[in-house]
Scaffold this motif. Structure first.
Motif, PDB file in Angstrom:
ATOM      1  N   ALA A 111      32.436  30.798  45.657  1.00  0.00           N
ATOM      2  CA  ALA A 111      32.600  29.343  45.632  1.00  0.00           C
ATOM      3  C   ALA A 111      33.505  28.949  44.476  1.00  0.00           C
ATOM      4  CB  ALA A 111      31.237  28.674  45.506  1.00  0.00           C
ATOM      5  N   ARG A 112      33.281  29.551  43.302  1.00  0.00           N
ATOM      6  CA  ARG A 112      34.024  29.159  42.107  1.00  0.00           C
ATOM      7  C   ARG A 112      35.500  29.551  42.219  1.00  0.00           C
ATOM      8  NH1 ARG A 112      31.253  31.797  37.687  1.00  0.00           N
ATOM      9  NH2 ARG A 112      29.409  30.949  38.676  1.00  0.00           N
ATOM     10  N   TYR A 113      35.791  30.659  42.900  1.00  0.00           N
ATOM     11  CA  TYR A 113      37.178  31.156  42.943  1.00  0.00           C
ATOM     12  C   TYR A 113      37.799  31.030  44.328  1.00  0.00           C
ATOM     13  CZ  TYR A 113      36.300  32.414  38.214  1.00  0.00           C
ATOM     14  OH  TYR A 113      35.997  32.312  36.882  1.00  0.00           O
ATOM     15  N   ASP A 114      37.174  30.204  45.165  1.00  0.00           N
ATOM     16  CA  ASP A 114      37.792  29.858  46.445  1.00  0.00           C
ATOM     17  C   ASP A 114      38.053  31.085  47.325  1.00  0.00           C
ATOM     18  OD1 ASP A 114      38.438  27.744  47.904  1.00  0.00           O
ATOM     19  OD2 ASP A 114      40.500  27.499  47.163  1.00  0.00           O
ATOM     20  N   ILE A 115      37.094  31.979  47.354  1.00  0.00           N
ATOM     21  CA  ILE A 115      37.220  33.203  48.159  1.00  0.00           C
ATOM     22  C   ILE A 115      36.610  32.927  49.536  1.00  0.00           C
ATOM     23  CG2 ILE A 115      36.408  35.602  48.327  1.00  0.00           C
ATOM     24  CD1 ILE A 115      36.423  35.488  45.142  1.00  0.00           C
ATOM     25  N   GLU A 247      43.603  37.135  48.822  1.00  0.00           N
ATOM     26  CA  GLU A 247      42.637  36.048  48.997  1.00  0.00           C
ATOM     27  C   GLU A 247      41.232  36.433  48.553  1.00  0.00           C
ATOM     28  OE1 GLU A 247      43.025  34.725  53.121  1.00  0.00           O
ATOM     29  OE2 GLU A 247      45.200  34.814  52.946  1.00  0.00           O
ATOM     30  N   ILE A 248      40.931  37.737  48.535  1.00  0.00           N
ATOM     31  CA  ILE A 248      39.546  38.149  48.244  1.00  0.00           C
ATOM     32  C   ILE A 248      39.463  39.027  46.987  1.00  0.00           C
ATOM     33  CG2 ILE A 248      37.552  39.424  49.149  1.00  0.00           C
ATOM     34  CD1 ILE A 248      38.313  38.394  51.942  1.00  0.00           C
ATOM     35  N   MET A 253      38.419  39.894  41.142  1.00  0.00           N
ATOM     36  CA  MET A 253      38.650  40.640  39.898  1.00  0.00           C
ATOM     37  C   MET A 253      38.879  39.670  38.738  1.00  0.00           C
ATOM     38  SD  MET A 253      41.279  43.799  39.542  1.00  0.00           S
ATOM     39  CE  MET A 253      42.727  42.795  39.400  1.00  0.00           C
ATOM     40  N   ARG A 254      39.684  38.639  39.005  1.00  0.00           N
ATOM     41  CA  ARG A 254      39.954  37.639  37.963  1.00  0.00           C
ATOM     42  C   ARG A 254      38.677  36.867  37.616  1.00  0.00           C
ATOM     43  NH1 ARG A 254      43.685  35.077  40.707  1.00  0.00           N
ATOM     44  NH2 ARG A 254      42.445  33.226  41.109  1.00  0.00           N
ATOM     45  N   GLY A 255      37.951  36.490  38.659  1.00  0.00           N
ATOM     46  CA  GLY A 255      36.717  35.712  38.464  1.00  0.00           C
ATOM     47  C   GLY A 255      35.677  36.492  37.679  1.00  0.00           C
ATOM     48  N   MET A 256      35.538  37.770  37.989  1.00  0.00           N
ATOM     49  CA  MET A 256      34.557  38.584  37.279  1.00  0.00           C
ATOM     50  C   MET A 256      34.950  38.694  35.806  1.00  0.00           C
ATOM     51  SD  MET A 256      32.111  39.515  39.327  1.00  0.00           S
ATOM     52  CE  MET A 256      31.343  41.028  38.715  1.00  0.00           C
ATOM     53  N   ALA A 257      36.237  38.900  35.535  1.00  0.00           N
ATOM     54  CA  ALA A 257      36.685  39.022  34.139  1.00  0.00           C
ATOM     55  C   ALA A 257      36.467  37.695  33.405  1.00  0.00           C
ATOM     56  CB  ALA A 257      38.149  39.447  34.098  1.00  0.00           C
ATOM     57  N   GLU A 258      36.848  36.590  34.045  1.00  0.00           N
ATOM     58  CA  GLU A 258      36.684  35.273  33.386  1.00  0.00           C
ATOM     59  C   GLU A 258      35.217  34.923  33.164  1.00  0.00           C
ATOM     60  OE1 GLU A 258      40.705  33.236  35.236  1.00  0.00           O
ATOM     61  OE2 GLU A 258      38.794  32.177  35.488  1.00  0.00           O
TER      62      GLU A 258
END
Ligand code: AMP
Ligand code: GLY
Length: 423
Positions: A111-115, A247-248, A253-258
């Protein structure tokens, strides 16, 4: 390099077989391993549920690199402990392993990263979950939040079925895993599995596969850990792979790091290819079993430097070459699986596999020097071919030479791909 491999299934036999081919390997240890893995590794009786015991073994034996096969030790934090002691580890931290350990966690990242994934809500009580289901209507999917050995998901075709699944979860059918429930939209399409390595900053796409979760031919009967698989998955065209990465995988990967949980290890994305494109059903944080077996048959590159680069943040420095020939694996399971089954039934003989074929061991053991079946899923008979049809034919010829009275298998592994090949 001295390597310790953790695990004892067909997946770990495939990893051991491939790691053992590496010129960079000096010694391979496996804990606890199985008789198939013992062909390639020294088995060591380390309790893999005890992180302290794993760390002590690695210190005592000057291990350079630890490869973790299954999810349970990852969720229990074995990678964190080993990294804290300075060891290189293939596998995510416990915090990052929540991608597999908690469906709600994954949905929140989406939801947060529009996946793209099915619309959902999380619930901690039955009345609210039921009200949401009545509002949404069927088909709809009800999932126990936590790890439920693949059994916590109900794809409900009617509202009543969904309501009953909510009761099952909150009445404890899945233990603590069902204390929270995720209700999500039903996704219509063809399923595929996508495997991609991540070192936290870089991603390296591996390959695609399709598995057969149901025990019965024609994909009928109860769910299992997987009765067979093949790679590549024809539905995953180069365009779908590119979209899945963009898209996924990359936003995850970016979301997990952030979010403070950089992901190091393998993303095993369960996808539904819908009319809109790839949508995420779920993540696992380890290789699929039996999907790993077909991936390893197709991998032409040396596995060891690729896994080591994943663990050490240098994934941008390596590539993975794949054979175009499909690979297919058929699981032989103990009669009765996924219900109860007899243990210690004798496996009289396993045929020699020629080039491009291999029988991987899963639930086997040696008892008084004789090979016996101890698990539900026992052998993975694997072969390659110019087509999925040819790989399937070769696998079944090999399988029919296995002498194990208590074994059974599905005879239609790969049917979807073979139907396409014939069309
Ligand atoms: P999971 O344990 O999340 O892999 O779910 C088990 C199986 O349920 C998947 O392999 C799908 O076949 C099915 N499934 C899960 N979520 C959905 C969904 N949102 N829509 C349709 N099928 C689903
Ligand atoms: N074969 C499915 C899994 O490993 O989860």
């Amino acid at each position: 390099m001295k390597v310790l491999l953790i695990g004892s299934g067909g997946r770990e036999h495939a990893l051991a077989w491939k790691l053992a081919q590496s010129p960079e390997l000096t010694t391979l240890y496996a804990a606890p391993g199985n008789p198939g893995i013992a062909e390639h590794a020294t088995l060591v009786p380390v309790n893999t549920e005890d992180n302290d015991a794993v760390v002590s073994f690695c210190k005592d034996n000057a291990i350079d690199f630890v490869v973790v096969g299954p999810e349970a030790p990852l969720v229990a934090g074995v990678a964190d402990r080993l990294r804290a002691e300075g060891f290189a580890v293939f596998g995510p931290s416990a915090a990052a392993a929540q991608l597999e350990g908690s469906k709600g966690f994954t949905k929140d990242i989406c939801a947060r990263y529009d996946i793209p994934t099915g619309a959902y809500q999380r619930f901690n009580n039955a009345p609210k979950a039921k009200a949401y289901i009545r509002e949404q209507g069927a088909p709809i999917v009800v999932k126990a939040d936590g790890l439920a050995a693949g059994k916590g998901v109900t794809v409900a075709m009617t509202v009543d079925e969904a309501l009953a699944a909510v009761d099952d979860c909150f009445e404890g059918a899945f233990g603590a895993a069902g204390a929270e429930v995720v209700v999500e939209a039903y996704l219509d399409g063809e399923e595929a599995s996508f495997f991609c390595l991540s070192d936290g900053k870089h991603a390296l796409a591996l390959a695609t596969a399709q598995d057969h979760k149901r025990v019965g031919e024609g994909d009928t009967g109860p769910n299992t850990g997987g009765m067979g698989a093949y790679s590549p998955a024809p539905v995953m065209t180069p365009e779908m792979v590119e979209r899945t990465m963009k898209e996924i995988i990359e936003p995850t990967m970016r979301g997990m790091a952030e979010s403070g949980y950089p992901f190091s290890g393998v993303f095993f994305a369960g996808l539904m290819i819908t009319r809109k494109g790839p949508e995420l059903i779920e993540y696992n944080v380890r290789f699929g079993d039996p999907e790993c077996q077909v991936l390893m048959m197709r991998l032409k590159s040396d596995l060891l430097p690729i896994l080591y680069a994943t663990a050490t943040g240098t994934l941008d420095k390596v590539t993975a070459e794949w054979s175009d020939d499909p690979a297919l694996t058929v699981v032989m399971a103990s009669k009765g699986y996924p219900g109860s089954y007899d243990k210690n039934t004798p496996i009289k003989s396993i045929p020699e596999a020629g080039k491009g074929a291999k029988v991987f061991h899963a639930g086997t053991a040696l008892k008084d020097g004789a090979l016996v079946a101890t698990g539900g899923r026992v052998l993975n008979v694997t072969a390659t071919g110019k087509t999925v049809g040819e790989a399937q034919a070769r696998a079944y010829v090999l399988l029919d030479k296995v002498e194990w009275g208590n074994g059974f298998c599905r005879r239609d592994i790969g049917w979807q791909a073979i139907k396409r090949e014939k069309a």
